[in-house]
Design a protein around this motif. Sequence first.
Motif, PDB file in Angstrom:
ATOM      1  N   PHE A   1      50.213  42.716  37.945  1.00 41.79           N
ATOM      2  CA  PHE A   1      49.539  41.457  37.612  1.00 41.79           C
ATOM      3  C   PHE A   1      48.234  41.231  38.375  1.00 41.79           C
ATOM      4  N   GLY A   2      47.976  42.094  39.355  1.00 39.75           N
ATOM      5  CA  GLY A   2      46.761  41.928  40.137  1.00 39.75           C
ATOM      6  C   GLY A   2      45.508  41.762  39.295  1.00 39.75           C
ATOM      7  N   PRO A   3      45.302  42.672  38.340  1.00 43.67           N
ATOM      8  CA  PRO A   3      44.071  42.578  37.534  1.00 43.67           C
ATOM      9  C   PRO A   3      43.988  41.285  36.714  1.00 43.67           C
ATOM     10  N   ALA A   4      45.135  40.656  36.435  1.00 43.18           N
ATOM     11  CA  ALA A   4      45.107  39.457  35.590  1.00 43.18           C
ATOM     12  C   ALA A   4      45.094  38.175  36.391  1.00 43.18           C
ATOM     13  N   THR A   5      45.214  38.297  37.691  1.00 43.69           N
ATOM     14  CA  THR A   5      45.375  37.091  38.507  1.00 43.69           C
ATOM     15  C   THR A   5      44.173  36.885  39.428  1.00 43.69           C
ATOM     16  N   PRO A   6      43.599  35.665  39.395  1.00 42.37           N
ATOM     17  CA  PRO A   6      42.468  35.458  40.309  1.00 42.37           C
ATOM     18  C   PRO A   6      42.943  35.490  41.751  1.00 42.37           C
ATOM     19  N   GLU A   7      41.979  35.622  42.654  1.00 41.98           N
ATOM     20  CA  GLU A   7      42.314  35.734  44.081  1.00 41.98           C
ATOM     21  C   GLU A   7      43.118  34.555  44.595  1.00 41.98           C
ATOM     22  N   PHE A   8      42.806  33.392  44.076  1.00 37.94           N
ATOM     23  CA  PHE A   8      43.503  32.191  44.560  1.00 37.94           C
ATOM     24  C   PHE A   8      44.789  31.908  43.774  1.00 37.94           C
ATOM     25  N   GLY A   9      45.125  32.855  42.918  1.00 37.60           N
ATOM     26  CA  GLY A   9      46.399  32.737  42.204  1.00 37.60           C
ATOM     27  C   GLY A   9      47.491  33.406  43.011  1.00 37.60           C
ATOM     28  N   SER A  10      48.592  33.773  42.350  1.00 39.12           N
ATOM     29  CA  SER A  10      49.691  34.424  43.074  1.00 39.12           C
ATOM     30  C   SER A  10      50.356  35.454  42.182  1.00 39.12           C
ATOM     31  N   THR A  11      50.612  36.618  42.754  1.00 40.78           N
ATOM     32  CA  THR A  11      51.311  37.648  41.971  1.00 40.78           C
ATOM     33  C   THR A  11      52.806  37.679  42.310  1.00 40.78           C
ATOM     34  N   LYS A  12      53.216  36.668  43.082  1.00 40.28           N
ATOM     35  CA  LYS A  12      54.672  36.588  43.312  1.00 40.28           C
ATOM     36  C   LYS A  12      55.295  36.048  42.029  1.00 40.28           C
ATOM     37  N   ASN A  13      56.535  36.183  41.859  1.00 39.97           N
ATOM     38  CA  ASN A  13      57.214  35.738  40.646  1.00 39.97           C
ATOM     39  C   ASN A  13      57.776  34.326  40.877  1.00 39.97           C
ATOM     40  N   PRO A  14      57.294  33.232  40.264  1.00 43.26           N
ATOM     41  CA  PRO A  14      56.402  33.174  39.100  1.00 43.26           C
ATOM     42  C   PRO A  14      54.959  33.606  39.421  1.00 43.26           C
ATOM     43  N   VAL A  15      54.413  34.384  38.488  1.00 51.24           N
ATOM     44  CA  VAL A  15      53.032  34.829  38.639  1.00 51.24           C
ATOM     45  C   VAL A  15      52.117  33.676  38.197  1.00 51.24           C
ATOM     46  N   ASP A  16      51.273  33.225  39.100  1.00 51.26           N
ATOM     47  CA  ASP A  16      50.444  32.048  38.811  1.00 51.26           C
ATOM     48  C   ASP A  16      49.021  32.501  38.539  1.00 51.26           C
TER      49      ASP A  16
END
Lengths: 705, 343
Positions: A338-353
Amino acid sequence: MKSKNSSIVTLFQPKSVAVVGASSQPGKIGYSITRNIIQGGFKGRIYPINPKGGAILGVDCYPSISDIKDEIDVATICVPAKLTFDAVKECADKGVKHVQIITSGFSEIGEVELEHKIVEYARSKGTRILGPNIFGVYSASGNYNSTFSATEILRGNVAILTQSGALGIAMIGKTAVENMGLSAIVSIGNKADIDEADCLEFVMRDQETKVILMYIEGIKEGERFIEAVREATKLKPIVVLKSGRSKRGAMAAASHTGSLAGSDEIFDAIARQSGLLRAENLQEAFNWCKFLAYSPRPKGKNTVIVTNGGGIGVMATDACEKYGVDLYDDQLVLKEVFGPATPEFGSTKNPVDITGGAKAADYDLALSAPTRSEDMNATLALYCETATFDAENLAPMIRDTYGKHLASGKPVAYAVVGGRSVEDAIVQLRKMNVPVFPDVYEAVSCMGALYRYTTMLAERDDRVDDVDMDINTINKIIDGAIADGRTFLLANEGQEVMKASGVMIPGAGIGKSIDECVRLAEQIGYPVVMKVVSRDILHKSDAGGVALDILNKQEVMDAYEAIMKNCRAYKEDAVIDGIEVCEMVQKGVELIVGARRDPQLGPIVMCGLGGIYVEVMKDVAFRAATLNKKEARSMLSEIRSYPLLLGVRGEEQKDIDIVVDTIIKVATIIRKIPRITDIEINPVVVYEQGKGLKAVDVRIIISKS
Amino acid sequence: MNKIVFACTRRSAGKTTIFTGLAKAMGKEVAYMKPFGDRLIYRKKRLWDYDAALLTNLFGLEENPEDMTIGFEHAKLRYVYDEARIKEKLLEVAKSIAKNREVLFIESGKDLAYGVSVYLDPITVAKSLDAKLVLIVGGNDDVIIDDITLFKRYVDTSDINFLGVIINKIHDLDDFKSTYADKIEKMGVPILGMIPYSAELTYFSMDYLSEALFAKVIAGESGLNKVVKNVFLGAMSVNEALRNPLFNKEGKLLITSGDRSDIIISALETNTVGIVLTNNILPPSNIISKAAEKNIPLLLVSSNAYQVAGQIDKMEALLTKDNKEKIALAEKLVKEHVNISAL
């Protein structure tokens, strides 16, 4: 499982049908049914029956069914109740295979005898009865609509079996609105003859049916029902709505179809055991049906949540816990995927924000990722309406990502929350059978149902474990009790039954003299308990007729002396049959194990925390008595006190294996000995692993028939 | 050492009361044994006779009551002993119990025949221990004279030292003396004492009653020491009950069920020392409070009135260690009416 007789397929795929009470007047039920058969595309022969003759929608009427030369597969009766028996008689005499009685006014209002008379006559001629008090049958594969529904029935993959006529008719309308097509809908009504078990035989094998939905109020032949659903759930998921949960609900159900709801807790347990998916309400049932019909089965347990809002993400996490959906939590893989789809200030933990700033394209990227990952098996996609989102792309994005999931064989459910544009998108998408919901709990609930069904299929084990036991001895004991005019077994008889079944009981014997008591005590081993045996002394302790914790021969002699002396002083003329010397059971974990014949569900077993507070703690679990050791173990693990068996506060684990064996033995007894209606062993004292258990007190109720 | 076996012809002749009085009156160091017990108490796997425990308490005896009895039940005695062994055991117990004592009282069972098949009847015990024999008789005059005559005519006392008879519970002492005393002496039966009937000795306390009935005390615990002198069964209307003179007698115990509020309230106002509430039926809470206020014990039992009345009727008003008045009365009666020196 087999139907009582004659193929049920004919009821759903008849070649010739008659409508007794057909009418040319619109608004009458006889008209609606005839119209629906004709206009529903039925390709077989149609015979409207009306003494006045004439024609209905271009089809000639016959004055009576006996005037028809051809064979009739199904006759629908919609004449008044007082004329129904004669109508059924005519059909049965003609050899009609199935008669469906639309008419109400039978057992649901207390007219049980008339209903029995109808069924008895019909069965004597080989005719099966559906109903009375129904709205008819629809079958997509038969192109056959013999209901009086005003709405056209949308063809699809869900089969509905309903005990409620009114609810069933309403469900026809609702399914059309939900775009949930039906493969069949049948109204069971009073279940005077044909019941759900019979209808399941058809729908479970019907090619057009992918999911079955049952609405039940009461069950008549529990064992048949359980066998039927077990067979059916192997092939297709079954969603069940059972009403009568509450006391008032049960009373309402009683007046509705003349059936009484059984204990809901027991039904719930048996539903899970049989692989049924029990929905809380109609909307949930429909949601599940659609989801199960159109979603691929997950190949693993790893679910990811993709969200643009933290709050809704947390709600989804809570919902996953509630509905048993496992969340994938390998952080490295999540970051990679999910890294490529998530902005830096988002989160790739589950839930992916992917954050509130995400647009449709960002969603597309994020939701496509799990379709390509071998580690992820299902997706929950959440959207909260934002000012920055390109709203016109919401529906297309959902449609496209749904398509990608389907193509990858992975289920996905969407929960979208917002204003008008979101609501419009939901309506549009649901018409296309895309699983999108206005509430996150609805979405997760569907995923939970899918997982439960998939897991059930993977883990199911339909073996029924049996044990050998001395049935002849048990029957002789019962014969003795019945000859004595009793419908219960005495304590020592109960112990004999346990012995014959191989359930461990404390060593015991009755000594008629002091030396016999001494011999028994030495044989059984100390410590022992001694109790007077006399039908004239009911309250042994009050009479001074009990001595506990006897440790040696001298104490046996003293106890014998004391008991005899005390009992003679208590009741001079008491007939004393002897003194029971029994093993003094050491302390252990006290359980209760029992079985009975539920009036609706048939033989069931129970286990739980036992002892004197069993009625207060009510920590018990139930299953149908056709179970195996694995199921028995699962039942045991459901009780709140299960950790006591595993060992707490430094205690050793208890002999769980022997408890499981005992449950199986008790289940075998209730299945194989029809005259036993109730068994309760309380307490069953369980010791450390390898040290077994003792069934201390056994209560068995029998019936003469 | 002076060894005396006390025997009786029938149950409840008053043996225990008499030698409680005797032991007190004699003023000597007394030992006690009851070889064949009949008032068994079994607790915590220990067996002892009620009378042994009573005497132990009353006289501060050092020995354990359990050691004063050889057995309580025929089957067990037959299982453990034969004739020789039982005699050995008797001697052994007597020796150990009576060490350093002046007098050994040996109480026999409920009647002359009790224990004969296991060699523990009073005659055999007297022979085995080389003890004197005193016979206690009680009841109405005809019963007394019949029992003494039967004993004299059919019991062989040639090889024992038969001291004589103590006649107990005589309703009209003067009349008895003038009518029967001579006749008895002429039979060759020495009369050691003639004790008048004393109603006080038949009374029991509410505490004693509650134990005997396995009752639950629901009020008035502090009144449990009250003594029951009369029993009234409340099986009529309250008006009729009030008209009955027995209802107003002192020391009344009422037996009725808890739903008879009318009669209970009346009883609480009229000389009642206690109420037995039958069938597990509780009275209303205001009645319970009133009983508590007046310190009148309410005893709750599960049995019905018929059963309770029967139980009380059969109940023996045994001496208890706390009942100092009864013990003092026993001592007084013995001092006044028994020839102690002849023992």
